[in-house]
Design an enzyme around this catalytic site. Structure first.
Site, PDB file in Angstrom:
ATOM      1  N   ARG A  50       0.838  -1.456   0.046  1.00 28.91           N
ATOM      2  CA  ARG A  50      -0.116  -0.065  -0.370  1.00 28.91           C
ATOM      3  C   ARG A  50       0.344   1.272   0.364  1.00 28.91           C
ATOM      4  NH1 ARG A  50      -2.780  -3.405   4.121  1.00 28.91           N
ATOM      5  NH2 ARG A  50      -4.143  -4.205   2.852  1.00 28.91           N
ATOM      6  N   LYS A  83       3.115  11.869 -10.855  1.00 27.54           N
ATOM      7  CA  LYS A  83       2.170  11.039 -12.050  1.00 27.54           C
ATOM      8  C   LYS A  83       2.839   9.495 -12.047  1.00 27.54           C
ATOM      9  CE  LYS A  83       0.347  14.209 -14.987  1.00 27.54           C
ATOM     10  NZ  LYS A  83      -0.523  14.172 -16.246  1.00 27.54           N
ATOM     11  N   GLU A 107      10.482  20.390 -24.015  1.00 25.30           N
ATOM     12  CA  GLU A 107       9.787  20.474 -23.140  1.00 25.30           C
ATOM     13  C   GLU A 107      10.157  21.544 -21.700  1.00 25.30           C
ATOM     14  OE1 GLU A 107       6.929  18.682 -22.005  1.00 25.30           O
ATOM     15  OE2 GLU A 107       7.476  16.791 -23.250  1.00 25.30           O
ATOM     16  N   HIS A 111      -0.102  15.596 -29.345  1.00 23.45           N
ATOM     17  CA  HIS A 111      -0.837  14.025 -29.527  1.00 23.45           C
ATOM     18  C   HIS A 111      -0.985  13.078 -30.677  1.00 23.45           C
ATOM     19  CE1 HIS A 111      -1.066  14.948 -24.591  1.00 23.45           C
ATOM     20  NE2 HIS A 111       0.384  13.691 -25.427  1.00 23.45           N
ATOM     21  N   HIS A 155       7.714  12.598 -29.171  1.00 22.97           N
ATOM     22  CA  HIS A 155       6.402  13.338 -28.058  1.00 22.97           C
ATOM     23  C   HIS A 155       7.480  15.141 -28.484  1.00 22.97           C
ATOM     24  CE1 HIS A 155       4.584  14.682 -25.324  1.00 22.97           C
ATOM     25  NE2 HIS A 155       4.831  15.022 -24.882  1.00 22.97           N
ATOM     26  N   LYS A 163       7.435  23.384 -13.460  1.00 19.88           N
ATOM     27  CA  LYS A 163       6.675  22.492 -13.175  1.00 19.88           C
ATOM     28  C   LYS A 163       6.387  22.093 -11.885  1.00 19.88           C
ATOM     29  CE  LYS A 163       5.021  18.058 -13.453  1.00 19.88           C
ATOM     30  NZ  LYS A 163       4.892  16.619 -14.724  1.00 19.88           N
ATOM     31  N   GLU A 180      -4.214  17.770 -10.431  1.00 19.46           N
ATOM     32  CA  GLU A 180      -4.758  17.942 -11.854  1.00 19.46           C
ATOM     33  C   GLU A 180      -6.369  17.753 -12.108  1.00 19.46           C
ATOM     34  OE1 GLU A 180      -3.695  14.721 -14.583  1.00 19.46           O
ATOM     35  OE2 GLU A 180      -3.017  16.459 -15.964  1.00 19.46           O
ATOM     36  N   ARG A 223      -3.447  22.590 -13.997  1.00 20.39           N
ATOM     37  CA  ARG A 223      -1.681  21.811 -14.260  1.00 20.39           C
ATOM     38  C   ARG A 223      -1.878  21.546 -15.932  1.00 20.39           C
ATOM     39  NH1 ARG A 223       0.254  16.554 -10.359  1.00 20.39           N
ATOM     40  NH2 ARG A 223       1.242  15.784 -11.949  1.00 20.39           N
ATOM     41  N   ASN A 228       0.202  21.422 -20.204  1.00 19.78           N
ATOM     42  CA  ASN A 228      -0.267  20.761 -22.094  1.00 19.78           C
ATOM     43  C   ASN A 228      -0.454  21.811 -22.622  1.00 19.78           C
ATOM     44  OD1 ASN A 228      -0.985  18.319 -19.967  1.00 19.78           O
ATOM     45  ND2 ASN A 228      -3.729  18.651 -20.529  1.00 19.78           N
ATOM     46  N   HIS A 235       0.170  20.216 -26.862  1.00 21.58           N
ATOM     47  CA  HIS A 235       0.346  19.074 -26.183  1.00 21.58           C
ATOM     48  C   HIS A 235      -1.454  18.832 -26.916  1.00 21.58           C
ATOM     49  CE1 HIS A 235       3.490  19.325 -24.527  1.00 21.58           C
ATOM     50  NE2 HIS A 235       3.478  17.467 -23.769  1.00 21.58           N
TER      51      HIS A 235
HETATM   52  N1  LIG Z   1       4.903  11.083 -15.106  1.00 19.88           N
HETATM   53  C1  LIG Z   1       4.884  11.842 -16.152  1.00 19.88           C
HETATM   54  O1  LIG Z   1       4.287  13.072 -15.111  1.00 19.88           O
HETATM   55  C2  LIG Z   1       4.640  11.864 -17.201  1.00 19.88           C
HETATM   56  C3  LIG Z   1       4.941  13.270 -18.002  1.00 19.88           C
HETATM   57  C4  LIG Z   1       5.659  13.280 -19.360  1.00 19.88           C
HETATM   58  C5  LIG Z   1       5.770  12.117 -19.921  1.00 19.88           C
HETATM   59  N2  LIG Z   1       5.828  10.938 -19.284  1.00 19.88           N
HETATM   60  C6  LIG Z   1       5.368   9.147 -19.497  1.00 19.88           C
HETATM   61  O2  LIG Z   1       7.511   9.259 -19.405  1.00 19.88           O
HETATM   62  C7  LIG Z   1       7.338   9.016 -20.841  1.00 19.88           C
HETATM   63  C8  LIG Z   1       8.593   9.197 -21.676  1.00 19.88           C
HETATM   64  O3  LIG Z   1       9.901   9.560 -21.011  1.00 19.88           O
HETATM   65  P1  LIG Z   1      11.775   9.166 -21.363  1.00 19.88           P
HETATM   66  O4  LIG Z   1      11.230  10.243 -23.390  1.00 19.88           O
HETATM   67  O5  LIG Z   1      11.988   9.471 -21.136  1.00 19.88           O
HETATM   68  O6  LIG Z   1      11.511   7.679 -22.681  1.00 19.88           O
HETATM   69  P2  LIG Z   1      12.579   6.738 -21.987  1.00 19.88           P
HETATM   70  O7  LIG Z   1      12.230   6.063 -20.292  1.00 19.88           O
HETATM   71  O8  LIG Z   1      11.579   5.298 -22.813  1.00 19.88           O
HETATM   72  O9  LIG Z   1      13.758   6.818 -22.500  1.00 19.88           O
HETATM   73  C9  LIG Z   1      13.801   6.873 -23.600  1.00 19.88           C
HETATM   74  C10 LIG Z   1      14.858   6.329 -24.060  1.00 19.88           C
HETATM   75  O10 LIG Z   1      16.246   6.912 -23.371  1.00 19.88           O
HETATM   76  C11 LIG Z   1      16.488   5.155 -22.860  1.00 19.88           C
HETATM   77  N3  LIG Z   1      17.621   6.413 -21.762  1.00 19.88           N
HETATM   78  C12 LIG Z   1      17.171   6.741 -20.965  1.00 19.88           C
HETATM   79  N4  LIG Z   1      17.816   7.379 -20.228  1.00 19.88           N
HETATM   80  C13 LIG Z   1      19.285   6.789 -20.758  1.00 19.88           C
HETATM   81  C14 LIG Z   1      21.013   7.344 -20.402  1.00 19.88           C
HETATM   82  N5  LIG Z   1      21.135   8.086 -19.452  1.00 19.88           N
HETATM   83  N6  LIG Z   1      21.172   7.302 -21.889  1.00 19.88           N
HETATM   84  C15 LIG Z   1      21.409   6.561 -22.620  1.00 19.88           C
HETATM   85  N7  LIG Z   1      19.819   6.098 -23.168  1.00 19.88           N
HETATM   86  C16 LIG Z   1      18.981   6.556 -22.021  1.00 19.88           C
HETATM   87  C17 LIG Z   1      16.100   4.870 -22.706  1.00 19.88           C
HETATM   88  O11 LIG Z   1      15.971   3.250 -22.597  1.00 19.88           O
HETATM   89  C18 LIG Z   1      14.364   4.798 -23.799  1.00 19.88           C
HETATM   90  O12 LIG Z   1      14.811   3.694 -24.437  1.00 19.88           O
HETATM   91  C19 LIG Z   1       6.530   8.165 -21.305  1.00 19.88           C
HETATM   92  O13 LIG Z   1       5.760   6.801 -20.878  1.00 19.88           O
HETATM   93  C20 LIG Z   1       5.599   9.164 -20.905  1.00 19.88           C
HETATM   94  O14 LIG Z   1       3.918   8.687 -20.146  1.00 19.88           O
HETATM   95  C21 LIG Z   1       5.586  10.741 -17.720  1.00 19.88           C
HETATM   96 ZN   LIG Z   2       4.563  16.770 -22.930  1.00 15.33          ZN
END
Ligand SMILES: NC(=O)c1ccc[n+]([C@@H]2O[C@H](COP(=O)([O-])OP(=O)(O)OC[C@H]3O[C@@H](n4cnc5c(N)ncnc54)[C@H](O)[C@@H]3O)[C@@H](O)[C@H]2O)c1
Ligand SMILES: [Zn+2]
Length: 351
Positions: free
Chosen positions: A122, A144, A185, A246, A258, A221, A231, A235, A239, A242
């Site tokens: 939990r 999130k 971003e 999307h 993205h 942020k 949210e 928040r 977007n 966005h």
């Molecule tokens: N929680 C939130 O508020 C929030 C906000 C925005 C996005 N997200 C989520 O985040 C995700 C996207 O995140 P992302 O863009 O970091 O993608 P990701 O975690 O898939 O990373 C992108 C790629 O980079 C590689 N990588 C990571 N760090 C590295 C490093 N230091 N050196 C070499 N390679 C590296 C990873 O293995 C992956 O292949 C999505 O699933 C999205 O929904 C969440």
């Molecule tokens: Zn984004």
């Protein structure tokens, strides 16, 4: 080293940004959680060979029992199945309520490790060690957490981290494309709330002072999250760009990444707001110039009608109404509740 404190109702936590921070994770876990004896590091198979070793060594040096779970990198792993595997591994390693989960990676790792931490017994504490620029200034802050189930991020929880440790050395191994995507971003945060950050980026400050730029960006942020933890309204300002982004992602079956889609989405909105006389003249050109300099796209050749159809399936849409983030000038954006016809006009005028 840059420091920022985030106060949420769930908990308050520090965001620490700098170089060489991964080797401090052990002592930081010790001082934050004196009762903790075991730690589970969750990461992916691209990050593990690069950055897992210093983290495990640091935990070991601090006298902490450490475990790790590595899953295949990429969005395709962000599933209930991977989540279950993480939870099973946590249980088989006998993690306790006083144990800590460490998310080492990008947004995919952070979202999944965070959700596993929220669910296990939990809820046990977790720490974010973001290794992508997107994670560093966006997904690691705000609490999130989620996995995909049919739709994206449809199963999740609000579960704030106890610490965010952003080691800029780790960002040094990112592919150029992934780094540029993260910069989109950062530009967004400048556009919605921090003109000075936007100006710094125009002067190329991210090349000389990346930690300082990340701190400013993450502060935008954090400020929004503190005011709207779950949210319910404000928040939505995050977007900006966005809704169209999307749609671009969907129309290209996610071939456009993205960050690139967000760059296009922001330009579409800026051009449309300028055409409607809402944004000051030159706003779109200024945004386009910065994004171009950062190696990001500013337009798409997708047919506007197709883009509009894809935008209509946005999950943020409620009935005929949609929250759009409009722009008056760099640093001056606002949320506007509008009918879907407004979105069609924006896409026609802005694409
Ligand atoms: N929680 C939130 O508020 C929030 C906000 C925005 C996005 N997200 C989520 O985040 C995700 C996207 O995140 P992302 O863009 O970091 O993608 P990701 O975690 O898939 O990373 C992108 C790629 O980079 C590689 N990588 C990571 N760090 C590295 C490093 N230091 N050196 C070499 N390679 C590296 C990873 O293995 C992956 O292949 C999505 O699933 C999205 O929904 C969440
Ligand atoms: Zn984004």
């Amino acid at each position: 080293m840059e420091n920022l404190r985030v106060e949420t109702r769930q908990r308050a936590y520090d965001i620490v940004i700098g170089n060489g921070l991964l080797s401090s994770v052990g002592t930081r876990v010790r001082s934050l959680f004196p009762g903790c004896t075991s730690v589970m590091v969750v990461t992916d198979d691209a990050v593990a060979p690069l950055w897992l070793c210093p983290v495990l060594t640091s935990l070991e040096n601090a006298g902490l029992e450490n475990h790790s779970y590595i899953f295949p990198n990429g969005e395709r792993s962000k599933t209930m199945a991977t989540l279950e595997q993480i939870l099973v591994h946590m249980e088989s390693c006998a993690l306790q309520r006083a144990s800590v989960v460490v998310a080492l990676g990008g947004g995919v790792v952070g979202d999944m490790a965070g959700l596993a931490a929220a669910l296990y017994m939990r809820g046990i504490p977790f720490i974010q060690l973001p290794t992508t620029l997107l994670a560093a200034q966006d997904s690691s802050v705000g609490g999130k957490t989620a996995v995909n189930l049919g739709a994206k991020n449809i199963v999740g929880a609000f579960w704030q981290p106890s610490l965010v440790l952003c080691d800029c050395d780790a960002l040094g191994t990112l592919p150029a494309r992934t780094f540029a995507d993260g910069m989109a971003e950062m530009v967004k945060h400048g556009v919605i709330a921090d003109t000075a950050l936007f100006e710094l980026l125009e002067r190329g400050a991210h090349k000389t002072d990346l930690p300082g730029c990340i701190r400013r960006s993450v502060a935008v942020k954090a400020a929004v999250v503190q005011q709207d933890e779950r949210e319910t309204g404000l928040r939505a300002i995050l977007n900006f760009g966005h809704t169209v982004a999307h749609a671009v992602e969907r129309c290209t079956d996610y071939a456009v990444t993205h960050g690139s889609a967000v760059a296009i989405g922001m330009c579409v909105m800026a051009r449309a707001c300028e055409a409607e006389g809402l944004a000051a003249n030159g706003t779109a050109a200024r945004l386009e110039a910065l994004l171009k300099a950062l190696g990001l796209p500013i337009a798409t050749d997708i047919d506007p009608a197709r883009l509009y159809a894809a935008a209509l399936t946005d999950k943020k849409r409620v009935g005929d109404g949609i929250n759009l983030v409009r722009i008056r000038a760099v640093g001056d954006c606002f949320i506007s509740r509008e009918g879907v016809a407004a979105l069609e006009k924006i896409i026609k005028e802005g694409v």
